[in-house]
Design an enzyme around this catalytic site. Structure first.
Site, PDB file in Angstrom:
ATOM      1  N   ASP A  38       0.646  -1.203   0.094  1.00 37.34           N
ATOM      2  CA  ASP A  38      -0.131  -0.029  -0.029  1.00 37.34           C
ATOM      3  C   ASP A  38       1.023   1.291  -0.021  1.00 37.34           C
ATOM      4  O   ASP A  38       1.223   1.837   0.966  1.00 37.34           O
ATOM      5  CB  ASP A  38      -1.071   0.041   1.257  1.00 37.34           C
TER       6      ASP A  38
ATOM      7  N   ARG B 185       5.974   3.701   3.351  1.00 43.70           N
ATOM      8  CA  ARG B 185       5.936   2.530   4.016  1.00 43.70           C
ATOM      9  C   ARG B 185       7.431   1.875   4.399  1.00 43.70           C
ATOM     10  O   ARG B 185       7.480   1.073   5.322  1.00 43.70           O
ATOM     11  CB  ARG B 185       5.205   1.283   3.273  1.00 43.70           C
TER      12      ARG B 185
ATOM     13  N   ARG C  91      -6.155  10.395   1.161  1.00 47.21           N
ATOM     14  CA  ARG C  91      -5.725   9.367   0.441  1.00 47.21           C
ATOM     15  C   ARG C  91      -6.519   9.666  -1.320  1.00 47.21           C
ATOM     16  O   ARG C  91      -5.932   8.852  -2.314  1.00 47.21           O
ATOM     17  CB  ARG C  91      -6.148   8.040   0.764  1.00 47.21           C
TER      18      ARG C  91
ATOM     19  N   LYS D  56      -9.051   1.507  -6.371  1.00 47.02           N
ATOM     20  CA  LYS D  56      -9.546   1.011  -5.103  1.00 47.02           C
ATOM     21  C   LYS D  56     -10.226   2.276  -4.600  1.00 47.02           C
ATOM     22  O   LYS D  56     -10.054   3.359  -5.012  1.00 47.02           O
ATOM     23  CB  LYS D  56      -8.811   0.443  -4.093  1.00 47.02           C
ATOM     24  N   HIS D  57     -11.670   1.910  -3.705  1.00 46.59           N
ATOM     25  CA  HIS D  57     -12.137   0.692  -3.283  1.00 46.59           C
ATOM     26  C   HIS D  57     -13.430   0.700  -3.873  1.00 46.59           C
ATOM     27  O   HIS D  57     -14.289   1.488  -3.659  1.00 46.59           O
ATOM     28  CB  HIS D  57     -12.318   0.669  -1.783  1.00 46.59           C
TER      29      HIS D  57
ATOM     30  N   HIS E 100     -12.182  -0.703   8.630  1.00 43.25           N
ATOM     31  CA  HIS E 100     -11.310  -1.583   9.197  1.00 43.25           C
ATOM     32  C   HIS E 100     -12.064  -1.952  10.513  1.00 43.25           C
ATOM     33  O   HIS E 100     -11.600  -2.801  11.330  1.00 43.25           O
ATOM     34  CB  HIS E 100     -10.112  -0.815   9.482  1.00 43.25           C
TER      35      HIS E 100
ATOM     36  N   ASP F 273     -10.270  -6.278  -0.812  1.00 42.19           N
ATOM     37  CA  ASP F 273      -9.810  -5.695   0.281  1.00 42.19           C
ATOM     38  C   ASP F 273      -9.573  -6.548   1.469  1.00 42.19           C
ATOM     39  O   ASP F 273      -9.769  -7.969   1.409  1.00 42.19           O
ATOM     40  CB  ASP F 273     -10.467  -4.618   1.050  1.00 42.19           C
TER      41      ASP F 273
END
Length: 533
Positions: free
Chosen positions: A83, A91, A157, A187-188, A200, A272
Site C-alpha cells: 500500500d 511504508r 488518500r 480502489k475501493h 477496518h 480488500d
C-alpha cells in the site's frame, strides 16, 4: 487444516491468495505479528503454492532483500505488493515519501495541467522505486471521491473531492505506474469516499442509488480502467439499494454485474483485506474467502486463515458450488497481469536526484500559508499533536517540526495517543495550559484521516483551543499537516495577524519548508501561496 502441496486443486487455489508479511527480514522485527506471518509460515505457504505477498515495514534496502528471499521460497513468479499510495517511502524508510494524493486534487482546481503532469510523475516515481525494491504491484490509485469531509479512512488518500478531478489524476497516476513497469490497482470499488465510518472497524453503509453511483462514484474507476489499470480492489461496505444482504466484496451484483458487466473491467479483481472487522465480524475465514471468490473476486487478500481459505474454496469447487471455469479464469488473469510487469531493476532502491526534486516540488506546490510577519524567536511552547504513536515516521528525533522551533527558542511538548491528555473540562477553554508552561504557543497539528482511528481525532476541540490561545494572546502560530478540512475550520477563526500554514503532507520535507518560511524573515522565505477561499 494445512493445505497440501501434493493436491493440484489446492495448489491452483493457493495461487490466488495474497498473504501479509513484514518487510523486515527477521521475525522479531514484525510490527504487526497478529497479521504478519512468521518466516516459517510464509515459507510453508509459498512452497504450497500461495501466489502473493503484501508487505509493510522496514527500509527500502531491506525490502529489496526481503522480496528476493520470498521469491526464493516459491517456484512461481509471485505478486509482491504494498500500500504505497504516497510513494514507497510512505511504508519503507529511505525511499520517496510523497504528498498525499488530495494535495494534487486541490492543485487541480487551480492548475489542472500542472496537477496532471505531477500525478503522472508521481506514479512513475512510485513504480520505479517499487520495482527497484522488488515489488511488482502497487495498490493504488485510490479512486474514491472524498466528497464527505467526515470520512475517517479515505480523506487525503483520494485524488479528488469530485469525480472529474479524481478520475483525471487517478488515470495520470496509473499511466505513470504502467510506464514504470508495475501493476496498478484502482480502489475501493464501488467507492468508499462518501462514508463517515471506517471499514477496518465496522461495516459502512452507502445508501445511494445506481443512478447516483454512475454520477459520482463510478467515473474515477471508469477513467482508471480506460487508462489500463490492471486490477480493482473491492470495498467492504453495504449498498442496500443494490444488494441489501452482502457487502460489495461478497456481492455478485457489485463485482460481476457492475464491475465486470456495466464497467467492462476484464482484469484482476482483488478483495480488500479480509481480516478487516467489516468482514470478520460476520464471517469465518473459509466462508469469507468462498463468498468473495463466488461473487467474482479473483484474488483473496489477507485472509484471516490462509489454510482455511484455500481449503474452503477448493471444497466449494470440488463440490460444484463454484464452477472450475471460475478458477481457470482467475488464474489466466493472474498470468496475464504478471506478463506485463518489468523485471526488478539492479542497484540501490534509494531516491535519485530527480526523485528528490519531485518530492520537494510536490510539497512546494501544495503548501498554503498566510502571515504578515514571521514568528519571532523567544521562549515559548512548541505544542505538537501527532495522530500516531510517538516516535513515528513523521515525527522522530530528527524531525524539523521538533528541532527548528527548538533552535528558535520553543520548548517541544508532544501530545500523542499514549501520552498525557492536554484537555480539561471547560468547553470554552479546553487546553489545560498550566500543564504546558508560560510563553507563546506554536501549535503544530499532525492530523489526517487514518485507518483504525475512527472518531477519536475529530472529537478533539481544536477550534475552541485556538480561540482560547488567541483570547490569551498566546498563539504564536498555527500549522496543520494533513487534513484540509481541519485547516479550513481553524483558519475561519484565526486572526489575520497569526502566522498560519497548511501542508497536506506530514513528511519531514513539508515540515522543513513550512517552518523555514514561518520562522524566518519573509524576504528569505518561500513565496507565500494561498489556495483557500
Amino acid at each position: 487444516m494445512s493445505c497440501q502441496p501434493s493436491d493440484p486443486l489446492q495448489r491452483q487455489v493457493a495461487e490466488l491468495l495474497v498473504v501479509r508479511a513484514s518487510g523486515h527480514l527477521d521475525d522479531q522485527h514484525r510490527r504487526y505479528p497478529q497479521w504478519e506471518l512468521s518466516n516459517g509460515d510464509l515459507q510453508r505457504l509459498l512452497n504450497a503454492g500461495v501466489g502473493g505477498v503484501i508487505l509493510l515495514g522496514g527500509s527500502a534496502v531491506e525490502l529489496q532483500q526481503r522480496t528476493r528471499k520470498l521469491q526464493s521460497w516459491s517456484d512461481q513468479q509471485l505478486l509482491l505488493c504494498a500500500d504505497v499510495e504516497e510513494g514507497v517511502g510512505q511504508r519503507f524508510d529511505g525511499a520517496s515519501w510523497l504528498v498525499p494524493p488530495l494535495a494534487l486534487g486541490r492543485l487541480h482546481q487551480i492548475d489542472p495541467e500542472q496537477a496532471i503532469t505531477l500525478a503522472e510523475r508521481y506514479g512513475y516515481c512510485t513504480a520505479d522505486q517499487a520495482r527497484r525494491c522488488g515489488l511488482n504491484w502497487v495498490l493504488g490509485p485510490v479512486c474514491d471521491v472524498n466528497n464527505n469531509p467526515a470520512n475517517p479512512v479515505i480523506n487525503v488518500r483520494a485524488w479528488g473531492e469530485e469525480p472529474t478531478t479524481a478520475g483525471a489524476l487517478a488515470a495520470a497516476f496509473q499511466r505513470g505506474l504502467a510506464r514504470g513497469g508495475v501493476l496498478g490497482c484502482a480502489k475501493h470499488f464501488p467507492g468508499h469516499g462518501d462514508t463517515a465510518s471506517d471499514s477496518h472497524l465496522n461495516l459502512p453503509v452507502l445508501p445511494h442509488s445506481r443512478e447516483r453511483l454512475e454520477q459520482v462514484e463510478f467515473p474515477p474507476f471508469r477513467a482508471a480502467i480506460a487508462a489500463g489499470v490492471d486490477s480493482v480492489m473491492t470495498a467492504h461496505l453495504l449498498l442496500p439499494q443494490l444488494d441489501p444482504q452482502q457487502p460489495a466484496t461478497l456481492s455478485s451484483v457489485v463485482l460481476s454485474d457492475l464491475l465486470r458487466g456495466a464497467l467492462g473491467f476484464n482484469g484482476l479483481v482483488v478483495t480488500d483485506a479480509l481480516v478487516m472487522e467489516a468482514i470478520t465480524a460476520r464471517h469465518g475465514p473459509a466462508d469469507a474467502a468462498v463468498l468473495a471468490f463466488e461473487a467474482g473476486a479473483d484474488l483473496i487478500l489477507m485472509p484471516a486463515d490462509a489454510d482455511a481459505a484455500i481449503s474452503g474454496i477448493s471444497q466449494a469447487i470440488a463440490q460444484g458450488r463454484i464452477p472450475i471455469q471460475r478458477l481457470h479464469a482467475a488464474l489466466r488473469r493472474r498470468r496475464e497481469a504478471l506478463a506485463r510487469v518489468q523485471p526488478s531493476s539492479p542497484g540501490l532502491p534509494l531516491p535519485t536526484p530527480a526523485e528528490r526534486e519531485l518530492e520537494q516540488r510536490l510539497v512546494t506546490a501544495s503548501l498554503e500559508q498566510s502571515f504578515t510577519a514571521p514568528i519571532p524567536p523567544g521562549e515559548g511552547i512548541n505544542l505538537i499533536r501527532i495522530d500516531a504513536a510517538w516516535p513515528c515516521p513523521a515525527l522522530n528525533g530528527a524531525a524539523p517540526a521538533l528541532h527548528l522551533p527548538q533552535q528558535h527558542g520553543f520548548r517541544s511538548v508532544v501530545i500523542h495517543g499514549q501520552g498525557v491528555s492536554p484537555w480539561q473540562d471547560d468547553p470554552e477553554a479546553p487546553l489545560a495550559l498550566e500543564r504546558l508552561g508560560d510563553g507563546p504557543v506554536l501549535l503544530q497539528l499532525f492530523l489526517r484521516g487514518n485507518p483504525f482511528r475512527g472518531e477519536r481525532d475529530r472529537q478533539e476541540p481544536w477550534r475552541a483551543a485556538v480561540q482560547q490561545l488567541q483570547r490569551l494572546d498566546r498563539l504564536a502560530g498555527l500549522i496543520v499537516y494533513g487534513s484540509p478540512y481541519l485547516w479550513s475550520e481553524l483558519r475561519s477563526v484565526l486572526a489575520p495577524s497569526i502566522a498560519a500554514a497548511f501542508s497536506p503532507g506530514q513528511m519531514p520535507e513539508a515540515q522543513r519548508q513550512l517552518l523555514s518560511s514561518l520562522l524566518q524573515h519573509p524576504s528569505d522565505s518561500l513565496q507565500s501561496r494561498d489556495f483557500t477561499d
